[in-house]
Design a protein around this motif. Structure first.
Motif, PDB file in Angstrom:
ATOM      1  N   GLN A   2      -1.650 -11.329  15.270  1.00 30.55           N
ATOM      2  CA  GLN A   2      -0.648 -11.871  14.378  1.00 30.55           C
ATOM      3  C   GLN A   2      -0.123 -10.777  13.461  1.00 30.55           C
ATOM      4  OE1 GLN A   2      -2.718 -15.080  12.498  1.00 30.55           O
ATOM      5  NE2 GLN A   2      -1.748 -16.558  13.832  1.00 30.55           N
ATOM      6  N   THR A   3       1.107 -10.924  13.023  1.00 31.59           N
ATOM      7  CA  THR A   3       1.744  -9.977  12.129  1.00 31.59           C
ATOM      8  C   THR A   3       1.843 -10.580  10.746  1.00 31.59           C
ATOM      9  OG1 THR A   3       3.047  -9.098  13.947  1.00 31.59           O
ATOM     10  CG2 THR A   3       3.807  -8.602  11.722  1.00 31.59           C
ATOM     11  N   GLU A   4       1.344  -9.865   9.730  1.00 35.43           N
ATOM     12  CA  GLU A   4       1.459 -10.364   8.364  1.00 35.43           C
ATOM     13  C   GLU A   4       2.905 -10.281   7.913  1.00 35.43           C
ATOM     14  OE1 GLU A   4      -0.847 -11.497   5.967  1.00 35.43           O
ATOM     15  OE2 GLU A   4      -2.087 -11.822   7.723  1.00 35.43           O
ATOM     16  N   LYS A   5       3.393 -11.317   7.256  1.00 39.68           N
ATOM     17  CA  LYS A   5       4.730 -11.254   6.705  1.00 39.68           C
ATOM     18  C   LYS A   5       4.697 -11.581   5.224  1.00 39.68           C
ATOM     19  CE  LYS A   5       6.328 -15.903   8.062  1.00 39.68           C
ATOM     20  NZ  LYS A   5       5.244 -16.343   8.904  1.00 39.68           N
ATOM     21  N   ASP A   6       5.588 -10.974   4.492  1.00 44.63           N
ATOM     22  CA  ASP A   6       5.617 -11.086   3.045  1.00 44.63           C
ATOM     23  C   ASP A   6       6.728 -12.024   2.639  1.00 44.63           C
ATOM     24  OD1 ASP A   6       6.211 -10.480   0.234  1.00 44.63           O
ATOM     25  OD2 ASP A   6       4.794  -8.846   0.517  1.00 44.63           O
ATOM     26  N   TRP A   7       6.421 -12.949   1.745  1.00 44.37           N
ATOM     27  CA  TRP A   7       7.388 -13.956   1.307  1.00 44.37           C
ATOM     28  C   TRP A   7       7.916 -13.657  -0.084  1.00 44.37           C
ATOM     29  CZ3 TRP A   7       8.778 -18.109   4.394  1.00 44.37           C
ATOM     30  CH2 TRP A   7       8.040 -18.255   5.561  1.00 44.37           C
ATOM     31  N   GLY A   8       7.683 -12.464  -0.612  1.00 45.30           N
ATOM     32  CA  GLY A   8       8.114 -12.147  -1.963  1.00 45.30           C
ATOM     33  C   GLY A   8       7.015 -12.359  -2.975  1.00 45.30           C
ATOM     34  N   PHE A   9       5.755 -12.554  -2.507  1.00 36.84           N
ATOM     35  CA  PHE A   9       4.626 -12.682  -3.409  1.00 36.84           C
ATOM     36  C   PHE A   9       3.769 -11.414  -3.428  1.00 36.84           C
ATOM     37  CE2 PHE A   9       3.944 -17.458  -3.930  1.00 36.84           C
ATOM     38  CZ  PHE A   9       4.049 -17.373  -5.288  1.00 36.84           C
ATOM     39  N   GLY A  10       3.963 -10.514  -2.485  1.00 39.04           N
ATOM     40  CA  GLY A  10       3.062  -9.385  -2.317  1.00 39.04           C
ATOM     41  C   GLY A  10       2.161  -9.625  -1.119  1.00 39.04           C
ATOM     42  N   GLY A  11       1.584  -8.545  -0.581  1.00 41.81           N
ATOM     43  CA  GLY A  11       0.879  -8.622   0.686  1.00 41.81           C
ATOM     44  C   GLY A  11      -0.273  -9.605   0.702  1.00 41.81           C
ATOM     45  N   LEU A 184       8.725 -21.499 -11.199  1.00 40.98           N
ATOM     46  CA  LEU A 184       8.616 -20.409 -12.169  1.00 40.98           C
ATOM     47  C   LEU A 184       7.648 -19.324 -11.711  1.00 40.98           C
ATOM     48  CD1 LEU A 184       9.137 -19.089 -14.925  1.00 40.98           C
ATOM     49  CD2 LEU A 184       7.396 -20.618 -15.887  1.00 40.98           C
ATOM     50  N   PRO A 185       6.482 -19.652 -11.129  1.00 42.66           N
ATOM     51  CA  PRO A 185       5.568 -18.581 -10.696  1.00 42.66           C
ATOM     52  C   PRO A 185       6.187 -17.623  -9.688  1.00 42.66           C
ATOM     53  CG  PRO A 185       4.400 -20.671 -10.789  1.00 42.66           C
ATOM     54  CD  PRO A 185       5.852 -20.989 -10.973  1.00 42.66           C
ATOM     55  N   VAL A 186       7.034 -18.129  -8.797  1.00 43.74           N
ATOM     56  CA  VAL A 186       7.677 -17.263  -7.805  1.00 43.74           C
ATOM     57  C   VAL A 186       8.610 -16.276  -8.509  1.00 43.74           C
ATOM     58  CG1 VAL A 186       9.073 -17.196  -5.719  1.00 43.74           C
ATOM     59  CG2 VAL A 186       7.509 -19.113  -6.101  1.00 43.74           C
ATOM     60  N   ARG A 187       9.374 -16.783  -9.474  1.00 46.01           N
ATOM     61  CA  ARG A 187      10.277 -15.903 -10.214  1.00 46.01           C
ATOM     62  C   ARG A 187       9.483 -14.887 -11.020  1.00 46.01           C
ATOM     63  NH1 ARG A 187      12.307 -20.963 -11.259  1.00 46.01           N
ATOM     64  NH2 ARG A 187      12.006 -20.858 -13.513  1.00 46.01           N
ATOM     65  N   ALA A 188       8.371 -15.309 -11.606  1.00 47.75           N
ATOM     66  CA  ALA A 188       7.547 -14.403 -12.408  1.00 47.75           C
ATOM     67  C   ALA A 188       7.005 -13.263 -11.552  1.00 47.75           C
ATOM     68  CB  ALA A 188       6.402 -15.178 -13.058  1.00 47.75           C
ATOM     69  N   PHE A 189       6.520 -13.575 -10.339  1.00 46.18           N
ATOM     70  CA  PHE A 189       6.011 -12.537  -9.458  1.00 46.18           C
ATOM     71  C   PHE A 189       7.082 -11.497  -9.179  1.00 46.18           C
ATOM     72  CE2 PHE A 189       2.066 -14.595  -8.675  1.00 46.18           C
ATOM     73  CZ  PHE A 189       1.271 -13.684  -7.983  1.00 46.18           C
ATOM     74  N   TYR A 190       8.299 -11.965  -8.946  1.00 46.02           N
ATOM     75  CA  TYR A 190       9.383 -11.036  -8.626  1.00 46.02           C
ATOM     76  C   TYR A 190       9.706 -10.134  -9.812  1.00 46.02           C
ATOM     77  CZ  TYR A 190      13.896  -9.222  -7.154  1.00 46.02           C
ATOM     78  OH  TYR A 190      14.928  -8.385  -6.832  1.00 46.02           O
ATOM     79  N   PHE A 191       9.890 -10.719 -10.997  1.00 46.26           N
ATOM     80  CA  PHE A 191      10.331  -9.936 -12.154  1.00 46.26           C
ATOM     81  C   PHE A 191       9.207  -9.081 -12.742  1.00 46.26           C
ATOM     82  CE2 PHE A 191      13.701 -13.229 -12.153  1.00 46.26           C
ATOM     83  CZ  PHE A 191      14.773 -12.357 -12.035  1.00 46.26           C
ATOM     84  N   LEU A 192       7.960  -9.378 -12.390  1.00 46.77           N
ATOM     85  CA  LEU A 192       6.848  -8.519 -12.784  1.00 46.77           C
ATOM     86  C   LEU A 192       6.650  -7.363 -11.812  1.00 46.77           C
ATOM     87  CD1 LEU A 192       4.238 -11.167 -13.985  1.00 46.77           C
ATOM     88  CD2 LEU A 192       5.480  -9.530 -15.411  1.00 46.77           C
ATOM     89  N   GLY A 193       7.485  -7.321 -10.776  1.00 46.06           N
ATOM     90  CA  GLY A 193       7.403  -6.237  -9.812  1.00 46.06           C
ATOM     91  C   GLY A 193       6.299  -6.396  -8.799  1.00 46.06           C
ATOM     92  N   LEU A 194       5.779  -7.612  -8.627  1.00 44.80           N
ATOM     93  CA  LEU A 194       4.673  -7.843  -7.697  1.00 44.80           C
ATOM     94  C   LEU A 194       5.150  -8.231  -6.305  1.00 44.80           C
ATOM     95  CD1 LEU A 194       2.301  -9.825 -10.082  1.00 44.80           C
ATOM     96  CD2 LEU A 194       2.282  -7.381  -9.549  1.00 44.80           C
ATOM     97  N   ALA A 195       6.454  -8.468  -6.183  1.00 43.00           N
ATOM     98  CA  ALA A 195       6.995  -8.839  -4.877  1.00 43.00           C
ATOM     99  C   ALA A 195       7.423  -7.592  -4.126  1.00 43.00           C
ATOM    100  CB  ALA A 195       8.187  -9.781  -5.048  1.00 43.00           C
ATOM    101  N   GLN A 196       7.368  -7.684  -2.803  1.00 48.89           N
ATOM    102  CA  GLN A 196       7.797  -6.587  -1.968  1.00 48.89           C
ATOM    103  C   GLN A 196       9.039  -7.021  -1.207  1.00 48.89           C
ATOM    104  OE1 GLN A 196       4.570  -5.584   0.587  1.00 48.89           O
ATOM    105  NE2 GLN A 196       3.120  -5.252  -1.080  1.00 48.89           N
ATOM    106  N   ALA A 197      10.158  -6.326  -1.438  1.00 50.43           N
ATOM    107  CA  ALA A 197      11.406  -6.683  -0.776  1.00 50.43           C
ATOM    108  C   ALA A 197      11.437  -6.032   0.604  1.00 50.43           C
ATOM    109  CB  ALA A 197      12.599  -6.213  -1.603  1.00 50.43           C
ATOM    110  N   ARG A 198      11.396  -6.848   1.648  1.00 48.46           N
ATOM    111  CA  ARG A 198      11.428  -6.349   3.006  1.00 48.46           C
ATOM    112  C   ARG A 198      12.421  -7.170   3.811  1.00 48.46           C
ATOM    113  NH1 ARG A 198       5.385  -6.980   4.712  1.00 48.46           N
ATOM    114  NH2 ARG A 198       6.118  -6.044   6.655  1.00 48.46           N
TER     115      ARG A 198
END
Length: 243
Positions: A2-11, A184-198
Motif C-alpha cells: 500500500q502507498t501512504e497518502k497525505d490528506w493535509g494532516f502530515g504523514g 477547525l482542527p484541520v485548519r489549525a494543522f494547516y496554518f501551524l505548518g503541520l500539513a504537507q502540500a502534495r
C-alpha cells in the motif's frame, strides 16, 4: 504494497491507498467539475492539487483566492461510474453530489441546502452573489473520480457557483457554519505548518483503473470513532451550538 497518502494532516495521519468502502456515498464533486485556480484559470477538479489557490466568495460578496488545505474525501471508482447531479441553471451547469451543500438565495438571505433538496426554481448564487435560477435537475455518472477540497473559509466557487466545502455525509441537516466549526482542527494543522502540500499525482492516484475511496482522517474520526451522527441526533444541539 500500500502507498501512504497525505490528506493535509502530515504523514502520521495517512491512510493506505486501496481498500476503502466502495459502497460509501461519494459526497464530492465529479472530476469534470471546473474550479478556478490562481495563475492557471479553469481546471478540472481531478487535476486539483493541495495548496493550489482556488477562487472563493468571501463574506460580503468579495472574491478572493484561498489555498486547498485538505481533501475531505477522494474517490476514484476505477471503471465503475459514480453518480452525481447536474444542475442546469440560467448561468450554466453545476456538477455536484446529492449530499453536497450548495448556497441558495431565499427571502431571508443566503443559506446552504443539500443538492438533493434543490428544486427547479431555486436560486443558486453565482461567483458574484447574483441569483441564477435552477432550470432542470438530472442524474449523471462519471468515471473521472469524486473530490471534496477544503479551503480555510469552507467555501468554493465550482462551475461558477458558490458552494460549501462540506457535505451532509452524516445523514443530518447540519448547517454549513456548524460543519465549519467542526473542522477547525484541520485548519489549525494547516496554518501551524503541520500539513504537507502534495499533488494528487504524488499521492499515488495516477492509475485511473485503480479504486480509491478514502475519507480524510478527521472525517473518519468524527464518523467512525466519535460516532458524531449519534451524538448530534439529540434535540436542541443546534440551538446550543449557535450561542
Amino acid at each position: 504494497s500500500q502507498t501512504e497518502k497525505d490528506w493535509g494532516f502530515g504523514g502520521g495521519f495517512g491512510f493506505g491507498v486501496g481498500g476503502g468502502n466502495s459502497r460509501r456515498k461519494k459526497n464530492c464533486f465529479p472530476g469534470t467539475a471546473l474550479i478556478q485556480v490562481f495563475g492557471l484559470g479553469a481546471m478540472p477538479m481531478s487535476q486539483l492539487h493541495l495548496d493550489d489557490h482556488v477562487l472563493v466568495a468571501a463574506d460580503g460578496g468579495m472574491l478572493s483566492y484561498e489555498p486547498v488545505i485538505a481533501f475531505l474525501h477522494v474517490a476514484r471508482t476505477g471503471r465503475r461510474p459514480a453518480t452525481f447531479l447536474s444542475l442546469l441553471h440560467t448561468s450554466g451547469e453545476l456538477l455536484v453530489s446529492p449530499g453536497h451543500l450548495v448556497f441558495v438565495l431565499t427571502a431571508a438571505g443566503s443559506r446552504a441546502k443539500t443538492a438533493s433538496a434543490l428544486q427547479v426554481g431555486d436560486l443558486l448564487m453565482d461567483a458574484l452573489g447574483q441569483p441564477s435560477r435552477v432550470l432542470a435537475i438530472r442524474h449523471d455518472a462519471t468515471t473521472s473520480g469524486m473530490f471534496a477540497p477544503l479551503t480555510p473559509s469552507g467555501k468554493l466557487v465550482v462551475d461558477g457557483v458558490i458552494v460549501s466545502s462540506y457535505a451532509n455525509a452524516l445523514g443530518l441537516h447540519i448547517p454549513h457554519e456548524a460543519f465549519h466549526a467542526l473542522f477547525l482542527p484541520v485548519r489549525a494543522f494547516y496554518f501551524l505548518g503541520l500539513a504537507q502540500a502534495r499533488t494528487v499525482q504524488a499521492l499515488g492516484w495516477t492509475n485511473d483503473d485503480a479504486e480509491v475511496d478514502e475519507l480524510h482522517p478527521w472525517v473518519h474520526f468524527l464518523k467512525e470513532r466519535l460516532y458524531l451522527d449519534k451524538l448530534l441526533a439529540g434535540p436542541g444541539w443546534w440551538a446550543a451550538s449557535a450561542r
